[in-house]
Design a protein around this motif. Structure first.
Motif, mmCIF file in Angstrom:
data_model
loop_
_atom_site.group_PDB
_atom_site.id
_atom_site.type_symbol
_atom_site.label_atom_id
_atom_site.label_comp_id
_atom_site.label_asym_id
_atom_site.label_seq_id
_atom_site.Cartn_x
_atom_site.Cartn_y
_atom_site.Cartn_z
ATOM 1 N N GLU A 1 59.391 -6.523 9.363
ATOM 2 C CA GLU A 1 59.136 -6.208 10.778
ATOM 3 C C GLU A 1 59.303 -7.441 11.666
ATOM 4 O OE1 GLU A 1 56.090 -3.536 12.122
ATOM 5 O OE2 GLU A 1 55.647 -2.937 10.055
ATOM 6 N N ALA A 2 59.044 -8.618 11.093
ATOM 7 C CA ALA A 2 59.222 -9.863 11.853
ATOM 8 C C ALA A 2 60.667 -10.359 11.789
ATOM 9 C CB ALA A 2 58.284 -10.934 11.311
ATOM 10 N N GLU A 3 61.493 -9.620 11.052
ATOM 11 C CA GLU A 3 62.913 -9.974 10.872
ATOM 12 C C GLU A 3 63.077 -11.330 10.180
ATOM 13 O OE1 GLU A 3 65.075 -9.458 14.523
ATOM 14 O OE2 GLU A 3 64.616 -7.312 14.632
ATOM 15 N N LEU A 4 62.259 -11.522 9.148
ATOM 16 C CA LEU A 4 62.387 -12.678 8.263
ATOM 17 C C LEU A 4 62.893 -12.174 6.912
ATOM 18 C CD1 LEU A 4 59.030 -14.499 9.097
ATOM 19 C CD2 LEU A 4 61.319 -15.438 9.493
ATOM 20 N N ASP A 5 63.940 -12.774 6.395
ATOM 21 C CA ASP A 5 64.559 -12.359 5.147
ATOM 22 C C ASP A 5 63.851 -13.038 3.976
ATOM 23 O OD1 ASP A 5 66.163 -11.782 2.982
ATOM 24 O OD2 ASP A 5 68.029 -12.494 3.895
ATOM 25 N N ARG A 6 63.193 -12.244 3.132
ATOM 26 C CA ARG A 6 62.456 -12.841 2.003
ATOM 27 C C ARG A 6 63.383 -13.644 1.094
ATOM 28 N NH1 ARG A 6 57.487 -10.839 -1.851
ATOM 29 N NH2 ARG A 6 57.799 -12.437 -3.419
ATOM 30 N N GLN A 7 64.638 -13.271 0.999
ATOM 31 C CA GLN A 7 65.572 -13.995 0.139
ATOM 32 C C GLN A 7 65.867 -15.401 0.665
ATOM 33 O OE1 GLN A 7 66.434 -12.629 -2.812
ATOM 34 N NE2 GLN A 7 65.065 -10.990 -2.132
ATOM 35 N N ARG A 8 65.514 -15.654 1.912
ATOM 36 C CA ARG A 8 65.827 -16.954 2.511
ATOM 37 C C ARG A 8 64.584 -17.824 2.711
ATOM 38 N NH1 ARG A 8 69.863 -16.189 7.479
ATOM 39 N NH2 ARG A 8 69.873 -18.460 7.234
ATOM 40 N N VAL A 9 63.419 -17.329 2.304
ATOM 41 C CA VAL A 9 62.194 -18.125 2.393
ATOM 42 C C VAL A 9 61.698 -18.441 0.980
ATOM 43 C CG1 VAL A 9 61.592 -17.026 4.580
ATOM 44 C CG2 VAL A 9 60.567 -16.178 2.471
ATOM 45 N N TYR A 10 60.859 -19.455 0.879
ATOM 46 C CA TYR A 10 60.272 -19.829 -0.403
ATOM 47 C C TYR A 10 58.805 -19.416 -0.391
ATOM 48 C CZ TYR A 10 59.351 -22.610 -4.611
ATOM 49 O OH TYR A 10 59.007 -23.014 -5.884
ATOM 50 N N VAL A 11 58.394 -18.736 -1.457
ATOM 51 C CA VAL A 11 57.031 -18.206 -1.544
ATOM 52 C C VAL A 11 56.364 -18.752 -2.797
ATOM 53 C CG1 VAL A 11 55.628 -16.119 -1.634
ATOM 54 C CG2 VAL A 11 57.798 -16.089 -0.401
ATOM 55 N N THR A 12 55.175 -19.318 -2.643
ATOM 56 C CA THR A 12 54.463 -19.864 -3.786
ATOM 57 C C THR A 12 52.961 -19.710 -3.570
ATOM 58 O OG1 THR A 12 54.362 -21.780 -5.287
ATOM 59 C CG2 THR A 12 54.351 -22.250 -2.904
ATOM 60 N N ASN A 13 52.182 -20.225 -4.512
ATOM 61 C CA ASN A 13 50.720 -20.182 -4.419
ATOM 62 C C ASN A 13 50.134 -21.564 -4.660
ATOM 63 O OD1 ASN A 13 49.781 -17.336 -4.014
ATOM 64 N ND2 ASN A 13 51.020 -16.987 -5.848
ATOM 65 N N ALA A 14 48.956 -21.787 -4.109
ATOM 66 C CA ALA A 14 48.260 -23.060 -4.321
ATOM 67 C C ALA A 14 47.882 -23.245 -5.783
ATOM 68 C CB ALA A 14 47.015 -23.127 -3.436
ATOM 69 N N VAL A 15 47.613 -22.138 -6.468
ATOM 70 C CA VAL A 15 47.263 -22.146 -7.891
ATOM 71 C C VAL A 15 48.257 -21.242 -8.614
ATOM 72 C CG1 VAL A 15 45.490 -21.514 -9.587
ATOM 73 C CG2 VAL A 15 44.836 -22.648 -7.460
ATOM 74 N N LYS A 16 48.768 -21.681 -9.760
ATOM 75 C CA LYS A 16 49.874 -20.994 -10.427
ATOM 76 C C LYS A 16 49.461 -20.059 -11.560
ATOM 77 C CE LYS A 16 52.642 -23.708 -8.005
ATOM 78 N NZ LYS A 16 52.699 -23.505 -6.561
ATOM 79 N N HIS A 17 48.179 -20.007 -11.884
ATOM 80 C CA HIS A 17 47.714 -19.078 -12.919
ATOM 81 C C HIS A 17 46.691 -18.097 -12.341
ATOM 82 C CE1 HIS A 17 49.107 -22.149 -16.005
ATOM 83 N NE2 HIS A 17 49.586 -21.023 -16.485
ATOM 84 N N PHE A 18 46.737 -16.872 -12.793
ATOM 85 C CA PHE A 18 45.833 -15.802 -12.367
ATOM 86 C C PHE A 18 44.402 -16.112 -12.825
ATOM 87 C CE2 PHE A 18 44.778 -11.034 -13.189
ATOM 88 C CZ PHE A 18 44.172 -10.911 -11.955
ATOM 89 N N LYS A 19 43.468 -16.050 -11.887
ATOM 90 C CA LYS A 19 42.047 -16.196 -12.211
ATOM 91 C C LYS A 19 41.375 -14.859 -11.979
ATOM 92 C CE LYS A 19 37.829 -18.794 -11.390
ATOM 93 N NZ LYS A 19 37.154 -19.912 -10.731
ATOM 94 N N PHE A 20 40.623 -14.381 -12.982
ATOM 95 C CA PHE A 20 40.098 -13.017 -12.879
ATOM 96 C C PHE A 20 38.848 -12.833 -13.732
ATOM 97 C CE2 PHE A 20 43.037 -13.288 -16.411
ATOM 98 C CZ PHE A 20 42.421 -12.569 -17.430
ATOM 99 N N VAL A 21 38.174 -11.721 -13.463
ATOM 100 C CA VAL A 21 37.116 -11.219 -14.346
ATOM 101 C C VAL A 21 37.522 -9.803 -14.758
ATOM 102 C CG1 VAL A 21 35.239 -12.588 -13.380
ATOM 103 C CG2 VAL A 21 35.780 -10.384 -12.362
ATOM 104 N N ILE A 22 37.056 -9.398 -15.917
ATOM 105 C CA ILE A 22 37.403 -8.064 -16.412
ATOM 106 C C ILE A 22 36.239 -7.119 -16.166
ATOM 107 C CG2 ILE A 22 38.026 -6.690 -18.427
ATOM 108 C CD1 ILE A 22 39.399 -9.125 -19.570
ATOM 109 N N GLN A 23 36.532 -6.026 -15.456
ATOM 110 C CA GLN A 23 35.528 -5.000 -15.198
ATOM 111 C C GLN A 23 35.541 -3.960 -16.312
ATOM 112 O OE1 GLN A 23 36.201 -3.349 -11.265
ATOM 113 N NE2 GLN A 23 34.718 -4.766 -10.389
ATOM 114 N N ARG A 24 34.583 -3.021 -16.237
ATOM 115 C CA ARG A 24 34.601 -1.913 -17.185
ATOM 116 C C ARG A 24 35.911 -1.158 -17.087
ATOM 117 N NH1 ARG A 24 28.827 1.051 -16.357
ATOM 118 N NH2 ARG A 24 27.522 -0.771 -16.799
#
Length: 215
Positions: free
Chosen positions: A87-110
């Motif tokens: 909607e903002a007319e930004l092409d995801r293929q032309r931007v770089y996307v990353t995270n501050a932390v590279k591994h998933f942190k989680f808890v397991i529910q029932r």
């Protein structure tokens, strides 16, 4: 770039090669043992996008789908992100996307469902060398922090997202212009459809500003 002193405690630094090649960084990150998050995560989720991207987005931490697929922003929040980019007319293929932390942190529910947990400061600090290495290679014109965790990781613990979102910060080592906006997952956490619409509107407003300034 290095915006702060090396953190005390665990660090990915020994695992980060001296290279100006994103593929080499990505390959090395698969073997990172810089903090304990790798023990439970399926895999490292490194950044994705062209090495000459003018625009970089930094999120918080991979989610369940990202951990399974090894790519950033491909789960429910990723769908919101993709919609807002389009909607903002930004092409995801032309931007770089990353995270501050590279591994998933989680808890397991029932029932075995894995629920995201916010990474601790020590984990963000441990992973910071990867983010610094990515940004050193790309050298973006503009960087957007998605959400409070990424904002505080790059802009300091006193940063207040809802007070300062949408405004450019200059004089930082990461990029000539840095902005913070909502994480797409915040839209999903809206209590009502109207709340979700309002939060999405804030995210879209900021992305449209970014798109206009990249022209």
């Amino acid at each position: 770039p290095s915006g702060s002193e090396e953190p005390a405690g665990p660090s990915a630094r020994p695992f980060v090669p001296v290279t100006a090649n994103l593929d080499e960084l990505r390959e090395a990150a698969l073997a990172c043992r810089g903090c304990d998050l790798y023990r439970d995560a399926t895999q490292t989720v490194f950044g994705e996008g062209p090495p000459d991207a003018r625009l970089v987005f930094v999120g918080e931490v991979p989610g369940d789908q990202e951990d399974r697929r090894g790519r950033p922003f491909v789960g429910p929040a990723g769908e919101v992100f993709d919609r807002a980019l389009a909607e903002a007319e930004l092409d995801r293929q032309r931007v770089y996307v990353t995270n501050a932390v590279k591994h998933f942190k989680f808890v397991i529910q029932r029932g075995g469902r894995r629920i995201h947990q916010t990474p601790r400061q020590i984990e963000i600090g441990a992973c910071r060398p990867w983010l610094e290495a990515e940004l050193s290679v790309i050298r973006p014109e503009l960087l957007v922090c998605l959400g409070a965790t990424a904002s505080k990781a790059l802009l300091g613990p006193d940063f207040r997202l809802m007070k300062q979102r949408g405004a450019y910060l200059r004089g930082l080592p990461w990029a000539p212009r840095v902005m913070a906006t909502l994480h797409p997952s915040a839209v999903l956490r809206g209590d009502t459809p109207s709340a979700k619409d309002a939060l999405y509107g804030l995210l879209l407003e900021d992305l449209r500003k970014v798109a206009a300034d990249l022209v």
